[in-house]
Design an enzyme around this catalytic site. Sequence first.
Site, mmCIF file in Angstrom:
data_model
loop_
_atom_site.group_PDB
_atom_site.id
_atom_site.type_symbol
_atom_site.label_atom_id
_atom_site.label_comp_id
_atom_site.label_asym_id
_atom_site.label_seq_id
_atom_site.Cartn_x
_atom_site.Cartn_y
_atom_site.Cartn_z
ATOM 1 N N HIS A 82 12.572 -2.213 2.808
ATOM 2 C CA HIS A 82 12.170 -0.989 2.614
ATOM 3 C C HIS A 82 12.925 -0.236 2.348
ATOM 4 O O HIS A 82 14.679 -0.190 1.948
ATOM 5 C CB HIS A 82 12.039 -0.631 4.345
ATOM 6 C CG HIS A 82 11.178 -1.863 4.526
ATOM 7 N ND1 HIS A 82 9.673 -1.924 4.519
ATOM 8 C CD2 HIS A 82 11.409 -3.246 5.635
ATOM 9 C CE1 HIS A 82 8.864 -3.093 4.790
ATOM 10 N NE2 HIS A 82 10.261 -3.350 5.888
ATOM 11 N N ALA A 138 3.015 -0.759 4.749
ATOM 12 C CA ALA A 138 2.793 -0.880 6.345
ATOM 13 C C ALA A 138 2.123 -2.218 6.851
ATOM 14 O O ALA A 138 2.327 -2.811 7.965
ATOM 15 C CB ALA A 138 1.068 0.804 6.443
ATOM 16 N N ASN A 150 8.784 -5.248 -1.008
ATOM 17 C CA ASN A 150 8.084 -4.321 0.239
ATOM 18 C C ASN A 150 6.545 -4.281 0.837
ATOM 19 O O ASN A 150 5.950 -3.520 -1.004
ATOM 20 C CB ASN A 150 8.733 -2.629 -0.618
ATOM 21 C CG ASN A 150 8.493 -1.646 0.309
ATOM 22 O OD1 ASN A 150 7.654 -1.398 1.314
ATOM 23 N ND2 ASN A 150 8.664 -0.497 -0.230
ATOM 24 N N TYR A 164 11.006 9.377 1.309
ATOM 25 C CA TYR A 164 10.631 7.881 0.833
ATOM 26 C C TYR A 164 11.703 7.621 -1.082
ATOM 27 O O TYR A 164 11.626 7.535 -2.092
ATOM 28 C CB TYR A 164 9.409 7.744 0.167
ATOM 29 C CG TYR A 164 9.062 6.705 1.310
ATOM 30 C CD1 TYR A 164 9.191 5.508 2.291
ATOM 31 C CD2 TYR A 164 7.643 7.542 1.996
ATOM 32 C CE1 TYR A 164 8.412 5.599 3.434
ATOM 33 C CE2 TYR A 164 7.252 6.999 2.810
ATOM 34 C CZ TYR A 164 7.667 5.963 3.979
ATOM 35 O OH TYR A 164 7.315 5.101 4.970
ATOM 36 N N ARG A 221 12.453 4.595 13.034
ATOM 37 C CA ARG A 221 11.930 5.703 13.021
ATOM 38 C C ARG A 221 9.885 5.515 14.225
ATOM 39 O O ARG A 221 11.084 5.091 15.145
ATOM 40 C CB ARG A 221 10.618 5.359 11.696
ATOM 41 C CG ARG A 221 12.003 5.664 10.504
ATOM 42 C CD ARG A 221 10.687 5.514 8.572
ATOM 43 N NE ARG A 221 9.904 6.209 8.809
ATOM 44 C CZ ARG A 221 9.076 5.958 7.865
ATOM 45 N NH1 ARG A 221 9.371 5.225 7.266
ATOM 46 N NH2 ARG A 221 7.988 6.811 7.978
ATOM 47 N N GLU A 266 12.641 -9.603 2.765
ATOM 48 C CA GLU A 266 11.165 -8.120 2.613
ATOM 49 C C GLU A 266 12.827 -6.790 2.243
ATOM 50 O O GLU A 266 13.859 -6.925 2.962
ATOM 51 C CB GLU A 266 11.587 -8.203 3.997
ATOM 52 C CG GLU A 266 11.152 -7.327 4.670
ATOM 53 C CD GLU A 266 10.388 -7.318 6.039
ATOM 54 O OE1 GLU A 266 10.693 -7.961 6.924
ATOM 55 O OE2 GLU A 266 10.124 -6.038 7.521
ATOM 56 N N PRO A 285 0.607 -1.167 -0.103
ATOM 57 C CA PRO A 285 -0.004 0.021 -0.097
ATOM 58 C C PRO A 285 0.780 0.995 0.156
ATOM 59 O O PRO A 285 1.875 1.102 0.408
ATOM 60 C CB PRO A 285 -0.464 -0.098 1.589
ATOM 61 C CG PRO A 285 -0.188 -1.085 2.419
ATOM 62 C CD PRO A 285 0.441 -2.259 1.177
ATOM 63 N N ASN A 286 0.429 2.182 -0.678
ATOM 64 C CA ASN A 286 0.578 3.835 -1.068
ATOM 65 C C ASN A 286 1.939 3.694 -1.901
ATOM 66 O O ASN A 286 2.648 4.700 -2.150
ATOM 67 C CB ASN A 286 1.103 4.001 0.753
ATOM 68 C CG ASN A 286 -0.165 4.422 1.236
ATOM 69 O OD1 ASN A 286 -1.526 4.811 0.514
ATOM 70 N ND2 ASN A 286 -0.656 3.153 2.371
ATOM 71 N N ARG A 342 5.392 11.068 -2.083
ATOM 72 C CA ARG A 342 4.498 10.597 -1.058
ATOM 73 C C ARG A 342 5.680 11.342 -0.003
ATOM 74 O O ARG A 342 7.011 9.917 -0.531
ATOM 75 C CB ARG A 342 4.438 9.490 -1.347
ATOM 76 C CG ARG A 342 3.622 8.026 0.288
ATOM 77 C CD ARG A 342 4.010 7.486 0.045
ATOM 78 N NE ARG A 342 4.006 6.696 1.215
ATOM 79 C CZ ARG A 342 3.757 5.481 2.500
ATOM 80 N NH1 ARG A 342 4.134 4.874 1.284
ATOM 81 N NH2 ARG A 342 3.458 5.321 3.486
HETATM 82 C C1 DQA Z 1 8.473 1.091 4.216
HETATM 83 C C2 DQA Z 1 8.289 1.467 5.620
HETATM 84 C C3 DQA Z 1 6.420 1.117 5.896
HETATM 85 O O1 DQA Z 1 6.574 1.330 7.595
HETATM 86 C C4 DQA Z 1 5.982 1.764 5.621
HETATM 87 O O2 DQA Z 1 4.508 2.336 5.521
HETATM 88 C C5 DQA Z 1 5.409 2.155 4.226
HETATM 89 C C6 DQA Z 1 7.186 2.193 3.146
HETATM 90 C C7 DQA Z 1 9.591 1.821 3.175
HETATM 91 O O3 DQA Z 1 10.199 1.297 1.825
HETATM 92 O O4 DQA Z 1 9.877 2.493 3.847
HETATM 93 O O5 DQA Z 1 4.610 2.372 3.641
HETATM 94 O O6 DQA Z 1 7.381 -0.172 3.382
#
Ligand code: DQA
Length: 146
Positions: free
Chosen positions: A99, A76, A73, A22, A106, A97, A9-10, A17
């Site tokens: 990020h 959240a 990735n 990011y 964070r 995994e 998501p997102n 964003r």
């Molecule tokens: C993320 C880190 C997550 O905590 C966050 O919710 C994201 C992006 C990252 O790529 O740093 O959506 O996965």
Amino acid sequence: MRLLLINGPNLNLLGQREPSIYGSSTLESIEVALKNKAREEGAQLECFQSNFEGALIDRIQKAIGQVDAILINAGAYTHTSIALRDALLGSEIPYVELHLSNTSSRESFRHHSFLAARAVGVVSGFGVMSYHLALQGLLAHLRDSK
Ligand code: DQA
């Protein structure tokens, strides 16, 4: 080698964003670069993004028997989704995994990952480079385990 990159998501909003966290690259540009890198390494990379937990789970299930490994990735959902963890473990597909941000530095709710304990490895905090490092690490792992 057939690989699948999953973004949760997102992450479709990358580039606009919270760029201070990011970065300014779009998801599309990351996917194109990673596909090229995979091709150079003799692998085939398919990409999938969804904002829906169930769609991510469906995509993982569809990958069973089709894909050698997953880069994920999960955004959240990393910190909330037992269902996503179950899908990954149920698929028996090895995964890395990743990020963009360093989730450990964070908010405390980002410190826990439901996925990390069973991942081949975790890459976090290198921005777009996290995707490339994850790909490199995963390919080395797959070659070693042949
Ligand atoms: C993320 C880190 C997550 O905590 C966050 O919710 C994201 C992006 C990252 O790529 O740093 O959506 O996965």
